[in-house]
Every structure is written in structure tokens, then in C-alpha cells.
Design an enzyme around this catalytic site. Structure first.
Site, PDB file in Angstrom:
ATOM      1  N   LYS A  19       3.252  -9.004   8.359  1.00 58.40           N
ATOM      2  CA  LYS A  19       2.822 -10.403   8.270  1.00 58.40           C
ATOM      3  C   LYS A  19       2.817 -10.901   6.824  1.00 58.40           C
ATOM      4  CE  LYS A  19      -1.261  -9.742  10.128  1.00 58.40           C
ATOM      5  NZ  LYS A  19      -1.256  -8.289  10.353  1.00 58.40           N
ATOM      6  N   ARG A  94      -8.396 -13.445  13.977  1.00 53.66           N
ATOM      7  CA  ARG A  94      -8.381 -12.069  14.467  1.00 53.66           C
ATOM      8  C   ARG A  94      -9.318 -11.881  15.650  1.00 53.66           C
ATOM      9  NH1 ARG A  94      -6.644  -9.868   9.092  1.00 53.66           N
ATOM     10  NH2 ARG A  94      -5.983  -7.730   9.371  1.00 53.66           N
ATOM     11  N   ARG A 128       1.972   2.187   1.755  1.00 54.53           N
ATOM     12  CA  ARG A 128       1.902   0.897   1.054  1.00 54.53           C
ATOM     13  C   ARG A 128       1.151   1.036  -0.272  1.00 54.53           C
ATOM     14  NH1 ARG A 128       0.206  -4.102   4.696  1.00 54.53           N
ATOM     15  NH2 ARG A 128      -1.724  -2.953   5.013  1.00 54.53           N
ATOM     16  N   ARG A 160      -4.682   0.404  -1.060  1.00 50.93           N
ATOM     17  CA  ARG A 160      -5.848  -0.290  -0.503  1.00 50.93           C
ATOM     18  C   ARG A 160      -6.789   0.731   0.126  1.00 50.93           C
ATOM     19  NH1 ARG A 160      -3.666  -5.205   3.163  1.00 50.93           N
ATOM     20  NH2 ARG A 160      -5.411  -4.468   4.406  1.00 50.93           N
ATOM     21  N   ARG A 171      -8.294   0.290  12.582  1.00 51.67           N
ATOM     22  CA  ARG A 171      -7.748  -1.071  12.459  1.00 51.67           C
ATOM     23  C   ARG A 171      -6.858  -1.418  13.656  1.00 51.67           C
ATOM     24  NH1 ARG A 171      -5.145  -1.005   6.776  1.00 51.67           N
ATOM     25  NH2 ARG A 171      -4.812  -3.231   7.110  1.00 51.67           N
TER      26      ARG A 171
HETATM   27  P1  AMP Z   1      -5.384  -7.752   5.874  1.00 53.01           P
HETATM   28  O1  AMP Z   1      -4.965  -7.817   4.444  1.00 53.01           O
HETATM   29  O2  AMP Z   1      -5.012  -8.990   6.654  1.00 53.01           O
HETATM   30  O3  AMP Z   1      -4.923  -6.489   6.568  1.00 53.01           O
HETATM   31  O4  AMP Z   1      -6.988  -7.704   5.878  1.00 53.01           O
HETATM   32  C1  AMP Z   1      -7.682  -6.652   5.267  1.00 53.01           C
HETATM   33  C2  AMP Z   1      -9.079  -6.540   5.843  1.00 53.01           C
HETATM   34  O5  AMP Z   1      -9.792  -7.745   5.581  1.00 53.01           O
HETATM   35  C3  AMP Z   1      -9.140  -6.359   7.342  1.00 53.01           C
HETATM   36  O6  AMP Z   1      -8.992  -5.008   7.738  1.00 53.01           O
HETATM   37  C4  AMP Z   1     -10.532  -6.902   7.645  1.00 53.01           C
HETATM   38  O7  AMP Z   1     -11.536  -5.988   7.280  1.00 53.01           O
HETATM   39  C5  AMP Z   1     -10.612  -8.077   6.687  1.00 53.01           C
HETATM   40  N1  AMP Z   1     -10.093  -9.323   7.286  1.00 53.01           N
HETATM   41  C6  AMP Z   1      -8.997 -10.032   6.915  1.00 53.01           C
HETATM   42  N2  AMP Z   1      -8.838 -11.118   7.686  1.00 53.01           N
HETATM   43  C7  AMP Z   1      -9.861 -11.088   8.587  1.00 53.01           C
HETATM   44  C8  AMP Z   1     -10.237 -11.923   9.669  1.00 53.01           C
HETATM   45  N3  AMP Z   1      -9.533 -13.010  10.000  1.00 53.01           N
HETATM   46  N4  AMP Z   1     -11.358 -11.580  10.357  1.00 53.01           N
HETATM   47  C9  AMP Z   1     -12.090 -10.506  10.053  1.00 53.01           C
HETATM   48  N5  AMP Z   1     -11.782  -9.649   9.048  1.00 53.01           N
HETATM   49  C10 AMP Z   1     -10.667  -9.948   8.317  1.00 53.01           C
END
Ligand code: AMP
Length: 212
Positions: A19, A94, A128, A160, A171
Site C-alpha cells: 500500500k 482499519r 523491509r 520498524r 498484524r
Molecule cells: P502501517 O504503517 O500502516 O503498517 O501502520 C503501522 C502501525 O500503526 C499499525 O500496525 C498500527 O499499530 C498503527 N496504525 C496505522 N494505521 C492505523 C489505523 N487506521 N488504525 C489503527 N492503528 C493504525
């Protein structure tokens, strides 16, 4: 925030489905703002804001940050002038509660559902590496010219804290339980297109452009 005529594109898919990579490419080609709640949350954690402090433990555990925190962050991001022509949502919504909040504020033109078999995801995520400025590499598929260093900024690359093998399953479970059930809501509106996310970023980008 009122409904507006700006273009809204959402990228939805499992963690590691590409994404963020595709959102950046779309931002470049369309000129729309890239709104990533993950990036915004990581920035808040780095800056040590109150929100960052509250979000950190959920993120480190591979869980979801509570809806009310993320919804507030998203609403604020969508008031930014750079989103007024169009925006690309990456990592939001999400949960069903987030989708409801979003739909009350803006209308979407397209939902791109990135499909990648879960067997491929672990390798993608655990390989990554990122720079602090947000450039993303993969130790096998997209390594930097100098190991461990960002080609663009020279910054040291890091992994990360939620990209470790232990966190990936958590996740993915969250994706299946909370995020996947959001898709039918947009399918009912006729705006969902499924895109095969297996392949190089350029190959996937060609597929996305074909359906936009
Ligand atoms: P991402 O970079 O999109 O994979 O997001 C990293 C982490 O941020 C996720 O594993 C969640 O802990 C948190 N996170 C990001 N976006 C959301 C969301 N829309 N709702 C809840 N947690 C989020």
C-alpha cells in the site's frame, strides 16, 4: 469537514501488501496527497507528542491504535490544503468504526484492494528497512546501493519495531478480524477493484493504473 468534489482513493490490503509503495507512486503521478496513518503515527511517536505516547505501545505490540485516536488524526490530515485536490488513503480505515467515521466526512472514488498471499507477506515485511525520512528498501528485492544506508539521504536504515517475525502474525490476524470485513461496505458501493499485488512495484503500478 464537508463533503467535497476532491478525488479520494483508498488503498486497502494486508500489512506488507504494498500500500505505502503504491501510494507514493500514485502521489507522484497524480499529484494527490498521500495520507498514511502509519506514517503520521510514527511521526507522532518520534516527536514524543501525547498522541505518540498513547499510540506507541499498541504499535510496538503489532496491534491497532484505538479508533478515537486514529480518527482524530485522519480528520486533521484531511483538512490540510494539500489534500484539497485529492488524497490517497493508505492504512485507514482499519476497522468498521473508522470506515463509518470516514464515510461521514468524505466520499471515495475508488478502493484499491491489494491482494498478496499471506505466505509472501512475512518475507516482504521482515526484509523491509526504512530511513527516518521514509524511504523504504527491502534487503532482497530493493536493497540500497550501500548496505544499511539510504541512497537518497545517506541516513542509516532501520527496521520498524513491528516488522519483526513475531509481530507479523499478530498484524495479519488483526487484518483478517478487523480490516477485511470493511471491504464489503465499499463493494456494495461498486467502487472496489482488486489488484494482484505480487510482482515488482512497477508491475503492480501498471495494474493499478489500468483500473483507475
Ligand atoms: P502501517 O504503517 O500502516 O503498517 O501502520 C503501522 C502501525 O500503526 C499499525 O500496525 C498500527 O499499530 C498503527 N496504525 C496505522 N494505521 C492505523 C489505523 N487506521 N488504525 C489503527 N492503528 C493504525
Amino acid at each position: 469537514m464537508a463533503q467535497s468534489s476532491r478525488t479520494g482513493i483508498m488503498l486497502i490490503g494486508a500489512p506488507g501488501s504494498g500500500k505505502g509503495t503504491q501510494a507514493k507512486k500514485l502521489k507522484e503521478s497524480l499529484g494527490y496527497a498521500h495520507v498514511s496513518t502509519g506514517d503520521l503515527l510514527r511521526a507522532a511517536v518520534k516527536q514524543g507528542t501525547e498522541l505518540g505516547k498513547q499510540a506507541k505501545s499498541f504499535m510496538d505490540a503489532g496491534g491497532l491504535v484505538p479508533d478515537e485516536l486514529v480518527i482524530g488524526l485522519l480528520e486533521e490530515a484531511l483538512t490540510k490544503p494539500e489534500t484539497q485536490q485529492g488524497f490517497i488513503l493508505d492504512g485507514f480505515p482499519r476497522t468498521a468504526v473508522q470506515a463509518e467515521a470516514l464515510d461521514a466526512k468524505v466520499s471515495l472514488d475508488k478502493v484499491i484492494y491489494m491482494k498478496v498471499p499471506f505466505e509472501l507477506i512475512e518475507e516482504r515485511i521482515t526484509g523491509r528497512r526504512m530511513s527516518k525520512s521514509g524511504h523504504v528498501y527491502h534487503v532482497k528485492y530493493n536493497p540500497p546501493e550501500t548496505e544499511g544506508v539510504c541512497d537518497v539521504t545517506g541516513e542509516e536504515l532501520y527496521q520498524r519495531s513491528d516488522d519483526t517475525p513475531e509481530k507479523v502474525q499478530e498484524r495479519l490476524d488483526k487484518f483478517v478480524a478487523e480490516t477485511q470485513p470493511v471491504v464489503p461496505r465499499y463493494q456494495a458501493k461498486g467502487i472496489v477493484v482488486e489488484v494482484d499485488g505480487v510482482g515488482t512495484p512497477d508491475e503492480v503500478f501498471v495494474r493499478i493504473n489500468a483500473v483507475l
